[in-house]
Design a protein around this motif. Structure first.
Motif, mmCIF file in Angstrom:
data_model
loop_
_atom_site.group_PDB
_atom_site.id
_atom_site.type_symbol
_atom_site.label_atom_id
_atom_site.label_comp_id
_atom_site.label_asym_id
_atom_site.label_seq_id
_atom_site.Cartn_x
_atom_site.Cartn_y
_atom_site.Cartn_z
ATOM 1 N N TYR A 174 0.826 -1.211 0.000
ATOM 2 C CA TYR A 174 0.000 0.000 0.000
ATOM 3 C C TYR A 174 0.862 1.265 0.000
ATOM 4 N N LEU A 175 2.171 1.116 0.065
ATOM 5 C CA LEU A 175 3.089 2.245 0.183
ATOM 6 C C LEU A 175 3.856 2.456 -1.115
ATOM 7 N N THR A 176 4.341 3.665 -1.302
ATOM 8 C CA THR A 176 5.271 3.919 -2.398
ATOM 9 C C THR A 176 6.596 3.238 -2.087
ATOM 10 N N ALA A 179 8.494 5.001 0.697
ATOM 11 C CA ALA A 179 7.851 4.785 1.996
ATOM 12 C C ALA A 179 8.054 3.350 2.480
ATOM 13 N N ARG A 180 8.053 2.374 1.552
ATOM 14 C CA ARG A 180 8.287 0.979 1.944
ATOM 15 C C ARG A 180 9.670 0.817 2.564
ATOM 16 N N ASP A 181 10.650 1.480 1.986
ATOM 17 C CA ASP A 181 12.023 1.365 2.479
ATOM 18 C C ASP A 181 12.209 2.039 3.833
ATOM 19 N N GLU A 182 11.438 3.103 4.087
ATOM 20 C CA GLU A 182 11.637 3.891 5.306
ATOM 21 C C GLU A 182 10.762 3.448 6.474
ATOM 22 N N TRP A 183 9.638 2.825 6.191
ATOM 23 C CA TRP A 183 8.667 2.504 7.250
ATOM 24 C C TRP A 183 9.205 1.384 8.143
ATOM 25 N N ASN A 184 9.184 1.607 9.454
ATOM 26 C CA ASN A 184 9.566 0.598 10.444
ATOM 27 C C ASN A 184 8.338 0.251 11.279
ATOM 28 N N PRO A 185 7.638 -0.818 10.946
ATOM 29 C CA PRO A 185 6.384 -1.130 11.659
ATOM 30 C C PRO A 185 6.580 -1.525 13.111
ATOM 31 N N LEU A 186 7.793 -1.953 13.488
ATOM 32 C CA LEU A 186 8.026 -2.428 14.850
ATOM 33 C C LEU A 186 8.660 -1.371 15.744
ATOM 34 N N ALA A 187 8.753 -0.136 15.243
ATOM 35 C CA ALA A 187 9.348 0.928 16.058
ATOM 36 C C ALA A 187 8.509 1.212 17.288
ATOM 37 N N GLU A 188 7.199 1.148 17.171
ATOM 38 C CA GLU A 188 6.287 1.410 18.284
ATOM 39 C C GLU A 188 4.901 0.954 17.880
ATOM 40 N N GLU A 238 -2.785 11.258 14.198
ATOM 41 C CA GLU A 238 -1.615 11.189 13.332
ATOM 42 C C GLU A 238 -2.065 11.351 11.886
ATOM 43 N N ARG A 239 -1.120 11.725 11.038
ATOM 44 C CA ARG A 239 -1.442 11.973 9.633
ATOM 45 C C ARG A 239 -0.623 11.071 8.720
ATOM 46 N N LEU A 240 -1.282 10.623 7.660
ATOM 47 C CA LEU A 240 -0.629 9.952 6.555
ATOM 48 C C LEU A 240 -0.855 10.814 5.313
ATOM 49 N N HIS A 241 -0.063 10.569 4.298
ATOM 50 C CA HIS A 241 -0.278 11.281 3.035
ATOM 51 C C HIS A 241 -0.354 10.267 1.911
ATOM 52 N N VAL A 242 -1.314 10.485 1.015
ATOM 53 C CA VAL A 242 -1.542 9.594 -0.117
ATOM 54 C C VAL A 242 -1.293 10.375 -1.400
ATOM 55 N N ALA A 243 -0.543 9.793 -2.319
ATOM 56 C CA ALA A 243 -0.249 10.437 -3.602
ATOM 57 C C ALA A 243 -0.301 9.392 -4.705
ATOM 58 N N LYS A 244 -0.338 9.836 -5.936
ATOM 59 C CA LYS A 244 -0.354 8.943 -7.078
ATOM 60 C C LYS A 244 1.035 8.345 -7.288
ATOM 61 N N SER A 245 1.060 7.050 -7.498
ATOM 62 C CA SER A 245 2.275 6.351 -7.878
ATOM 63 C C SER A 245 1.956 5.624 -9.172
ATOM 64 N N GLY A 246 2.356 6.227 -10.281
ATOM 65 C CA GLY A 246 1.869 5.746 -11.560
ATOM 66 C C GLY A 246 0.397 6.077 -11.681
ATOM 67 N N SER A 247 -0.406 5.072 -11.930
ATOM 68 C CA SER A 247 -1.848 5.307 -12.065
ATOM 69 C C SER A 247 -2.615 4.989 -10.797
ATOM 70 N N GLN A 248 -1.922 4.544 -9.748
ATOM 71 C CA GLN A 248 -2.603 4.113 -8.532
ATOM 72 C C GLN A 248 -2.239 5.008 -7.348
ATOM 73 N N TRP A 249 -3.208 5.186 -6.418
ATOM 74 C CA TRP A 249 -2.931 5.896 -5.177
ATOM 75 C C TRP A 249 -2.125 4.995 -4.249
ATOM 76 N N ARG A 250 -1.111 5.590 -3.617
ATOM 77 C CA ARG A 250 -0.328 4.879 -2.624
ATOM 78 C C ARG A 250 0.038 5.834 -1.481
ATOM 79 N N ILE A 251 0.297 5.274 -0.302
ATOM 80 C CA ILE A 251 0.711 6.070 0.860
ATOM 81 C C ILE A 251 2.191 6.409 0.697
ATOM 82 N N ASP A 252 2.507 7.706 0.689
ATOM 83 C CA ASP A 252 3.908 8.096 0.503
ATOM 84 C C ASP A 252 4.539 8.698 1.751
#
Length: 693
Positions: A174-176, A179-188, A238-252
């Motif tokens: 679901y991420l660009t 964002a996939r490379d930077e996201w740490n789901p186990l940080a908290e 908290e806030r997330l941001h969604v943007a176009k990645s190609g033709s699809q929306w993804r969380i960036d």
């Protein structure tokens, strides 16, 4: 689904369930969850959820009706189940794909229908031999569909984060890429009262193409990167941001970590006790069991993701920040697992390869390391670990420790082997009663005499000595529990007495020292009497902030103390560390690190230790009625069941052996709750029930 292929599992999370039922997309269908389990034949079953609903018999009765706290369960919170065509879904179930409840403890499952039938024959579903904690259903997220809109995309992402995937592979889709490379789901992990609400703010524009998505709710707690739970009630946003990645929306853009509703958190995570050795300093020399006292350190780990490996890895990572000042580990600094996956073999033996940091440890230290492992992993499987073998990085055996050999390190050794419960009868004499006894007996010695005049009592863990506070609360006495001895003079005198002053109920630690607080308004203080007969020494308490200790219970391991502190007209529950001086410049003993354990309770009436990391608490939420509940020492509800109330509880006592009955002073007198039974009145008139300690 045939009777010979029953599937077991868990409640699937309920993020915006009713809303998504009405707006589910055709491409992905109303059911995006996948469920995997084992049938009776031993093979793995994997099933998608096209109808959006797997409802087990238990899920419908339990999760769908009431959760552990008696509140509406997951199915009710998600929305009522509606048949196709009813209001709440555009030709779909009102609950939609989020309402998936399955059963972990039995093989009974109703599945695969888009609506709940209201007619037809009742049929028996065959049982499955392995429908237990060792053969769970695994819940997986589902990949994003084509042309998902921003809000729907975020809801799908939140759903995917509640899966049992070890590395959140589906959630990352679901991420660009950045964002996939930077996201740490186990940080908290942030725990909310309910699944987060999702709100779209703004819209796409030339300067900042995309949408801001706001997540909000009522925060209950956080779990940090070291797996430590911390109650922290406040509004969440908290806030997330969604943007176009190609033709699809993804969380960036998104914050690190996970955000879960409380029901999802309890499904995905479990409380596990890691064990470390107490730092007792010179006090350890007088311990009847030596300095090898293990202390429980509760953490939260993912329930179904390689539990043995993750638990041992958490143990090697060291104690939680709060407990670290009063414990030590026998593992050399930097020691890591040399094995990727740990499993019990057919004889329930656990072999653990360790990094080079552990090379060269002597046998005594190695056995301590093995004991830490054995007691930490003992409750992860229905089969108890029979033996722990520690190996070097080269595969050579460092040492081994069997379960029988580990008894020399057992955490409950220091509790003593209490045979009785004790309380004060209507004649103000001390009486004793065993677990099955019907008639209490007066104890031998001065506290059982007609002239005892007691107001509260405490019994040493060896049951040879007791302490008693006079009925007016002003004097503390210590005497042996044997015939022919004298009570002797007062060991401690309080300047004031009565309900608002005087001495608290005393408490014995596992080292044989006696603790008591003087509640005198002019000079409130915490005191310790070494061996119960030493000169009272005042113990400094950091963080009282004008509060006054009105009740206390010291843990058997002598590293932690539970306090009821009165401040601004309210009494609340706090846990403190008992820190011994490491240098001559420090006070010999002090209480530090006070942490609030039950901020949701407006008033706490009574508390007792009920295990190595568990307390039993009687208290009241604002505007509510008194509740009796178990609570972990990190402030979480843990894995404990709810408790029925015997009426208004004034005092409560539990054994640190969790199989012993609770005993309480309630509106019906002295009452007792054996395991798997109901409260029973012992005597109509009595007070101050205690276990040794």
């Amino acid at each position: 689904m045939g009777a010979d292929r029953a599937v077991t599992g868990h409640v699937v999370p309920d993020y915006e369930a009713a809303d998504r039922g009405a707006t589910g997309r055709a491409g992905a269908g109303a059911g995006r969850n996948a469920v995997e389990g084992r049938g009776a034949g031993g093979g793995t079953r994997r099933a998608s959820d096209p109808a959006g609903l797997f409802v087990s018999l238990f899920g419908l009765i339990g999760a769908g009706a009431r959760d552990r706290g008696g509140r509406p369960g997951a199915l009710q919170r998600a929305g009522k189940i509606r048949r196709r065509g009813q209001k709440g879904g555009a030709g779909t179930l009102g609950m939609s794909r989020r309402a998936c409840a399955t059963l972990a403890a039995s093989g009974l499952l109703l599945a695969g229908c888009a609506s709940m039938p209201d007619s037809g024959d009742v049929r028996q579903v065959g049982s499955t031999p392995r429908a237990d904690a060792d053969s769970p259903v695994r819940v997986y997220g589902v990949r994003p569909g084509n042309d998902e809109q921003p809000r729907e995309l975020v809801l799908g992402f939140l759903e995917a984060t509640t899966s049992d995937e070890a590395r959140f592979e589906t959630a990352r889709e679901y991420l660009t890429k950045r964002a996939r490379d930077e996201w740490n789901p186990l940080a908290e992990t942030t725990v909310l009262a309910q699944a987060p609400k999702v709100r779209v703010e703004g819209g796409a524009n030339r300067d900042t193409p995309g949408y801001d998505i706001v997540l909000s709710g009522k925060q209950l707690a956080t779990v940090d990167a070291n797996h430590a739970y911390e109650p922290d009630e406040k509004p969440y946003e908290e806030r997330l941001h969604v943007a176009k990645s190609g033709s699809q929306w993804r969380i960036d853009s998104l914050p690190a970590g996970l955000v879960l509703g409380e029901s999802d958190f309890q499904r995905i995570y479990r409380s596990v006790n890691k064990y470390y050795f107490a730092e007792l300093g010179p006090d350890g020399d007088k311990s009847a069991v030596g300095k090898d006292v293990l202390v429980a350190d509760p953490v939260y780990l993912r329930r179904w993701v390689d539990p043995v490996t993750s638990t041992v890895r958490a143990l090697l990572g060291g104690p939680t920040n709060w407990l670290e000042p009063v414990v030590r580990t026998s593992f050399p600094s930097g020691t890591q697992l040399d094995s990727k996956h740990l499993r019990l073999d057919d004889s329930n033996e656990l072999r653990i390869g360790l990094s080079r940091d552990a090379a060269g440890v002597d046998q005594l230290r190695c056995h301590e390391m093995a004991a830490q492992v054995l007691f930490t992993v003992q409750d992860l499987s229905t089969s108890k670990v029979s033996k722990v073998v520690l190996e070097s990085a080269a595969g050579a055996e460092l040492c081994s420790l069997t379960r029988d050999q580990a008894e020399g390190y057992a955490p409950d050794r220091i509790n003593g082997k209490a045979d009785n419960q004790y309380f004060i009868d209507e004649e103000r004499r001390m009486v004793q009663l065993d677990d099955t006894g019907e008639e209490p007996e007066h104890v031998p010695g001065p506290f059982g005499e007609p002239t005892a005049g007691l107001g509260s009592i405490a019994v040493a863990r060896d049951e040879r000595t007791a302490a008693g506070v006079s009925q007016n609360g002003r004097d503390l006495y210590v005497a042996d529990l044997k015939p022919g001895v004298e009570r002797g003079g007062s060991r401690l005198h309080s300047a004031t007495g009565g309900r608002q002053g005087g001495l608290t109920v005393p408490s014995w630690d596992g080292l044989g020292d006696l603790w008591v607080a003087d509640r005198s308004p002019d000079r409130p203080r915490l005191l310790r009497l070494a061996s119960g007969v030493g000169e009272p020494e005042e113990v400094n308490v950091t963080g009282l902030d004008g509060g006054r200790i009105v009740s206390l219970r010291v843990a058997a391991d002598s590293t932690r103390i539970a306090l009821l502190i009165e401040r601004d007209g309210h009494t609340s529950l706090w846990l403190g560390r008992l820190e011994r001086a490491k240098t001559s410049a420090e006070p010999p003993l002090s209480v530090k690190g006070l942490r609030s354990l039950a901020p949701q309770l407006d008033e706490v009436d009574a508390v007792s230790w009920a295990g190595g990391s568990r307390l039993v608490v009687a208290g009241t939420e604002s505007g509510g009625v008194q509740e009796l509940r178990y609570m972990e020492t990190d402030g979480s509800p843990g894995n404990s069941p709810t408790l029925p109330g015997p009426g208004k509880v004034e005092q409560i006592a539990a054994s640190e052996d969790e199989n012993r009955p609770l005993i309480a002073k309630a509106s019906d007198g002295i009452v007792r709750l054996p395991p798997d039974a109901n409260w029973k009145t012992v005597v109509k008139k009595g007070t101050a029930p205690v276990y040794p300690g």
